[in-house]
Scaffold this active site. Structure first.
Site, short mmCIF file in Angstrom:
data_model
loop_
_atom_site.label_atom_id
_atom_site.label_comp_id
_atom_site.label_asym_id
_atom_site.label_seq_id
_atom_site.Cartn_x
_atom_site.Cartn_y
_atom_site.Cartn_z
CG ASP A 91 -2.88 4.26 4.23
OD1 ASP A 91 -3.89 4.10 4.94
OD2 ASP A 91 -2.65 3.59 3.19
CD1 TRP A 137 -2.19 -2.13 1.90
CD2 TRP A 137 -2.98 -1.22 0.01
NE1 TRP A 137 -3.22 -2.91 1.43
CE2 TRP A 137 -3.72 -2.38 0.29
CE3 TRP A 137 -3.29 -0.47 -1.13
CZ2 TRP A 137 -4.76 -2.83 -0.53
CZ3 TRP A 137 -4.32 -0.91 -1.95
CH2 TRP A 137 -5.04 -2.07 -1.65
CE LYS A 190 -7.99 -2.87 4.58
NZ LYS A 190 -7.29 -2.05 3.64
C1 LIG Z 1 -6.82 -1.66 2.52
C2 LIG Z 1 -5.79 -0.62 2.49
C3 LIG Z 1 -5.76 0.37 1.50
C4 LIG Z 1 -6.74 0.40 0.36
O1 LIG Z 1 -7.90 1.00 0.82
P1 LIG Z 1 -9.12 1.39 -0.14
O2 LIG Z 1 -10.10 1.95 0.85
O3 LIG Z 1 -9.57 0.15 -0.80
O4 LIG Z 1 -8.64 2.42 -1.10
C5 LIG Z 1 -4.78 1.33 1.57
N1 LIG Z 1 -3.88 1.36 2.56
C6 LIG Z 1 -3.85 0.42 3.52
C7 LIG Z 1 -2.82 0.47 4.61
C8 LIG Z 1 -4.81 -0.59 3.53
O5 LIG Z 1 -4.80 -1.52 4.48
#
Ligand SMILES: *Cc1c(COP(=O)(O)O)cnc(C)c1O
Length: 366
Positions: A175, A103, A199
């Site tokens: 993020d 990611w 998540k």
């Molecule tokens: C799942 C995830 C993403 C992707 O997220 P989306 O909402 O599908 O764009 C990005 N960064 C991390 C750390 C993730 O776990």
């Protein structure tokens, strides 16, 4: 009683049962409106109360100082990957990205599409297949950097920054998609934090974003489509357009539940206990369960990756676990093996059930 499985999916992921039960109770008649929350205007006072509560609970649980704004956006982390450089890397501004996983790599790639080589890689552990985080002496941040971007928890590889990277006084953008609110922490070094809710916090469709006022002031670009401008969302309190009302409602339910169980301190204690149980079992049987992460200090409390001696045994493990009522254990496609995602909603008892299963599995197959 409805049949519920033990959910170890990486995302979307399990939600706290009381948050779902509350939604079930209120589904047909929300706040005395005679409608579900999905059917009511986003300008109504009944919806507004939910919207405000979701924002207030975020501030309260995270202990946000008054110079931070909470935004409830859409587009997931992916849209944020682009919005961040579009808003914050105008003119000749530069930024440093720490690449620690699948990611983080995507975030960097998207930022480069916008800002080219003004987006620099401060460190990368790709050569190690992202099986660890970079050490302090491997991170190079320019003195002219507007921010350092990093990914607090690497969902695919199972590493996590328990101590945030040392980058001098450069502000962070982070993020936190897969470990948002897993514990209390000091937000003051962060200019912006973002993450999809699906998540640790709620359903997909809501991107929780926290932005500091000085970062908001940096977002002066007038030539972006309006939806892409953080400033407009902040001015309109995330009601510039129709927000994802049902997702925000569920987020509210989850946050209210989190508060009721003692907030982030209690959640941290539970998360640490779960990790201790799982890694304890992996380490005890290290001849059978092989962890993916090479440095113990970098192991994630949210995603635990390991391999069995053969891919056939990995498959058998997943199948038998499913029969025993546990789902979502198959590793990410590029890595294989097993991934156990133990987000906030996964209980210590759920993990105990899995660890008992793992012990039994070694006995039978080891
Ligand atoms: C799942 C995830 C993403 C992707 O997220 P989306 O909402 O599908 O764009 C990005 N960064 C991390 C750390 C993730 O776990």
């Amino acid at each position: 009683m409805t049949h519920r499985v033990i959910n170890f999916y990486a995302g979307p992921a399990g939600l706290p049962l009381p948050a779902l039960e509350r939604a079930q109770e209120e589904l047909l008649d929300f706040a005395g409106t005679g409608m579900s929350v999905m059917e009511v205007s986003h300008r109504s006072k009944e919806y507004d109360a939910v919207h405000e509560e979701a924002i207030a609970l975020t501030k309260e649980l995270m202990g946000l100082p008054s110079n931070y704004k909470v935004l409830l956006l859409q587009g997931g982390a992916h849209l944020s990957f682009g919005m961040i450089p579009l808003n914050l890397l105008r003119n000749d501004k530069k930024a440093d990205y720490i690449v620690t996983g699948n990611w983080a790599e995507k975030a960097t790639k998207e930022a480069k599409l916008v800002a080219g080589d003004r987006v620099r890689v401060a460190a990368s552990t790709k050569e190690q297949k992202f099986s660890r985080l970079p050490h302090a002496d491997e991170i190079k941040v320019g003195p002219d950097s507007a921010f350092v971007h990093f990914t607090s928890n690497n969902t695919v590889e199972g590493t996590q920054w328990h101590e945030f990277p040392k980058v001098g006084h450069v502000p962070y953008i982070c993020d936190m998609s897969s470990d948002f609110m897993w514990r209390p922490f000091d937000v003051s070094p962060f200019g912006l934090i973002y993450g999809g809710a699906q998540k640790n916090l709620g359903p997909s469709g809501v991107t929780l974003t926290i932005i500091r006022e000085d970062f908001l002031e940096m977002c002066e670009a007038q030539d972006l489509p309006s939806y892409l401008r953080y400033k407009i969302h902040a001015e309109k309190n995330s009601l510039y357009n129709t927000p994802p009302t049902f997702g925000i409602y569920i987020l509210r339910n989850v946050l209210a539940y989190n508060k009721s169980i003692g907030g982030l301190k209690a959640i941290e204690a539970s998360n640490k206990k779960k990790a201790e149980l799982l890694y304890g079992c992996v380490d005890k049987h290290s001849g059978f369960y092989k962890g993916f992460v090479t440095e113990k200090a970098h192991r994630s409390v949210m995603n635990v990756d390991f391999f069995l001696p053969t891919p056939e045994l990995d498959d058998q493990f997943v199948k038998e676990a499913k029969k025993a009522g546990m789902v979502g254990l198959k590793g990410y496609r590029d890595i294989g093996g097993i991934r156990v995602s133990t987000y906030n909603a996964v209980t210590v008892d759920h993990v105990k059930t899995l660890v008992d299963f793992m012990e039994q599995f070694v006995k039978t197959n080891g």
